[in-house]
Design a protein around this motif. Structure first.
Motif, PDB file in Angstrom:
ATOM      1  N   SER A  79       0.900  -1.140   0.040  1.00 12.47           N
ATOM      2  CA  SER A  79       0.000   0.123   0.068  1.00 12.47           C
ATOM      3  C   SER A  79       0.698   1.132   0.005  1.00 12.47           C
ATOM      4  O   SER A  79       0.288   2.409  -0.258  1.00 12.47           O
ATOM      5  N   ASN A  80       2.166   1.062   0.346  1.00  8.89           N
ATOM      6  CA  ASN A  80       3.095   2.256   0.316  1.00  8.89           C
ATOM      7  C   ASN A  80       4.377   1.981  -0.521  1.00  8.89           C
ATOM      8  O   ASN A  80       5.263   1.783   0.360  1.00  8.89           O
ATOM      9  N   PRO A  81       4.377   1.727  -1.566  1.00  4.57           N
ATOM     10  CA  PRO A  81       5.487   1.208  -2.288  1.00  4.57           C
ATOM     11  C   PRO A  81       6.799   2.069  -2.513  1.00  4.57           C
ATOM     12  O   PRO A  81       7.839   1.457  -2.639  1.00  4.57           O
ATOM     13  N   HIS A  82       6.585   3.258  -2.183  1.00  5.76           N
ATOM     14  CA  HIS A  82       7.842   3.988  -2.144  1.00  5.76           C
ATOM     15  C   HIS A  82       8.444   4.156  -0.661  1.00  5.76           C
ATOM     16  O   HIS A  82       9.334   4.955  -0.799  1.00  5.76           O
ATOM     17  N   SER A  83       8.097   3.678   0.204  1.00  2.00           N
ATOM     18  CA  SER A  83       8.473   3.773   1.661  1.00  2.00           C
ATOM     19  C   SER A  83       9.544   3.027   1.716  1.00  2.00           C
ATOM     20  O   SER A  83       9.259   1.589   1.768  1.00  2.00           O
ATOM     21  N   VAL A  84      10.909   3.352   2.101  1.00  2.00           N
ATOM     22  CA  VAL A  84      12.095   2.655   2.262  1.00  2.00           C
ATOM     23  C   VAL A  84      11.946   2.031   3.652  1.00  2.00           C
ATOM     24  O   VAL A  84      12.489   1.157   3.718  1.00  2.00           O
ATOM     25  N   ASP A  85      11.688   2.765   4.624  1.00  2.00           N
ATOM     26  CA  ASP A  85      11.235   2.205   5.954  1.00  2.00           C
ATOM     27  C   ASP A  85      10.593   0.854   5.827  1.00  2.00           C
ATOM     28  O   ASP A  85      10.797   0.027   6.646  1.00  2.00           O
ATOM     29  N   LEU A  86       9.359   1.075   5.179  1.00  2.00           N
ATOM     30  CA  LEU A  86       8.530  -0.089   5.400  1.00  2.00           C
ATOM     31  C   LEU A  86       9.136  -1.236   4.745  1.00  2.00           C
ATOM     32  O   LEU A  86       9.206  -2.442   4.893  1.00  2.00           O
ATOM     33  N   ALA A  87      10.061  -1.130   3.352  1.00  2.00           N
ATOM     34  CA  ALA A  87      10.510  -2.110   2.652  1.00  2.00           C
ATOM     35  C   ALA A  87      11.707  -2.698   3.505  1.00  2.00           C
ATOM     36  O   ALA A  87      12.007  -3.968   3.736  1.00  2.00           O
ATOM     37  N   ASN A  88      12.524  -1.672   4.478  1.00  2.00           N
ATOM     38  CA  ASN A  88      13.496  -2.268   5.135  1.00  2.00           C
ATOM     39  C   ASN A  88      12.933  -3.356   6.243  1.00  2.00           C
ATOM     40  O   ASN A  88      13.402  -4.392   6.563  1.00  2.00           O
ATOM     41  N   GLY A  89      11.759  -2.838   6.837  1.00  2.00           N
ATOM     42  CA  GLY A  89      11.179  -3.573   7.930  1.00  2.00           C
ATOM     43  C   GLY A  89      10.656  -4.795   7.529  1.00  2.00           C
ATOM     44  O   GLY A  89      10.951  -5.749   8.127  1.00  2.00           O
ATOM     45  N   LEU A  90      10.317  -5.134   6.255  1.00  2.00           N
ATOM     46  CA  LEU A  90       9.893  -6.268   5.489  1.00  2.00           C
ATOM     47  C   LEU A  90      10.985  -7.147   5.323  1.00  2.00           C
ATOM     48  O   LEU A  90      11.066  -8.063   5.632  1.00  2.00           O
ATOM     49  N   ALA A  91      12.072  -6.381   4.783  1.00  2.00           N
ATOM     50  CA  ALA A  91      13.433  -7.489   4.489  1.00  2.00           C
ATOM     51  C   ALA A  91      13.952  -7.861   6.053  1.00  2.00           C
ATOM     52  O   ALA A  91      14.372  -9.022   6.244  1.00  2.00           O
ATOM     53  N   VAL A  92      13.985  -7.235   7.032  1.00  2.00           N
ATOM     54  CA  VAL A  92      14.075  -7.379   8.401  1.00  2.00           C
ATOM     55  C   VAL A  92      13.499  -8.766   9.053  1.00  2.00           C
ATOM     56  O   VAL A  92      13.906  -9.544   9.418  1.00  2.00           O
ATOM     57  N   SER A  93      12.107  -8.654   8.824  1.00  2.00           N
ATOM     58  CA  SER A  93      11.221  -9.692   9.049  1.00  2.00           C
ATOM     59  C   SER A  93      11.365 -10.747   8.184  1.00  2.00           C
ATOM     60  O   SER A  93      11.570 -11.883   8.667  1.00  2.00           O
ATOM     61  N   TYR A  94      11.757 -10.763   7.155  1.00  2.00           N
ATOM     62  CA  TYR A  94      12.305 -11.880   6.245  1.00  2.00           C
ATOM     63  C   TYR A  94      13.469 -12.587   6.625  1.00  2.00           C
ATOM     64  O   TYR A  94      13.574 -13.864   6.690  1.00  2.00           O
ATOM     65  N   SER A  95      14.448 -11.723   7.149  1.00  2.00           N
ATOM     66  CA  SER A  95      15.730 -12.130   7.530  1.00  2.00           C
ATOM     67  C   SER A  95      15.610 -12.953   8.959  1.00  2.00           C
ATOM     68  O   SER A  95      16.190 -13.965   9.187  1.00  2.00           O
ATOM     69  N   ASN A  96      14.838 -12.449   9.725  1.00  2.00           N
ATOM     70  CA  ASN A  96      14.361 -13.011  11.015  1.00  2.00           C
ATOM     71  C   ASN A  96      13.727 -14.526  10.645  1.00  2.00           C
ATOM     72  O   ASN A  96      14.222 -15.282  11.466  1.00  2.00           O
TER      73      ASN A  96
END
Length: 104
Positions: A33-50
């Motif tokens: 829903s917010n494809p340009h948000s780098v913070d949200l993208a980074n949070g998702l990447a952190v979740s995937y790495s966890n």
């Protein structure tokens, strides 16, 4: 997810997995829903790495690889777009984890 981290540290992997999965699902929805948000993208990447680390600890390497590759893809994009050192450091970390799995 902080709760996921706590349960993982306590060795309660089922509860940790539940929280990490919920966090990644929420992260996917927010990122879409917010494809340009780098913070949200980074949070998702952190979740995937966890999730990737949790799967490594459970000796489920194919699942670990899937999540770490998802994190890698996001961090590649973030590194290219922003050149923020934290994202590039995370990218290096996830690539090392993936390389280590290939050696095992």
């Amino acid at each position: 997810s902080k709760l996921g981290d706590i349960y993982q540290a306590k060795g309660e992997m089922k509860k940790a997995l539940d929280y990490f999965l919920k966090r990644s699902e929420l992260g996917e929805q927010l990122s879409q829903s917010n494809p340009h948000s780098v913070d949200l993208a980074n949070g998702l990447a952190v979740s995937y790495s966890n999730l990737g680390i949790l799967f490594i600890e459970k000796d489920q390497i194919p699942g670990a690889r899937d999540y770490l590759e998802k994190a890698e893809k996001i961090w590649v994009s973030l590194c290219e777009k922003t050149n923020i050192p934290e994202y590039c450091k995370n990218l290096d970390w996830v690539r090392k984890k993936l390389a280590d799995m290939k050696q095992d």
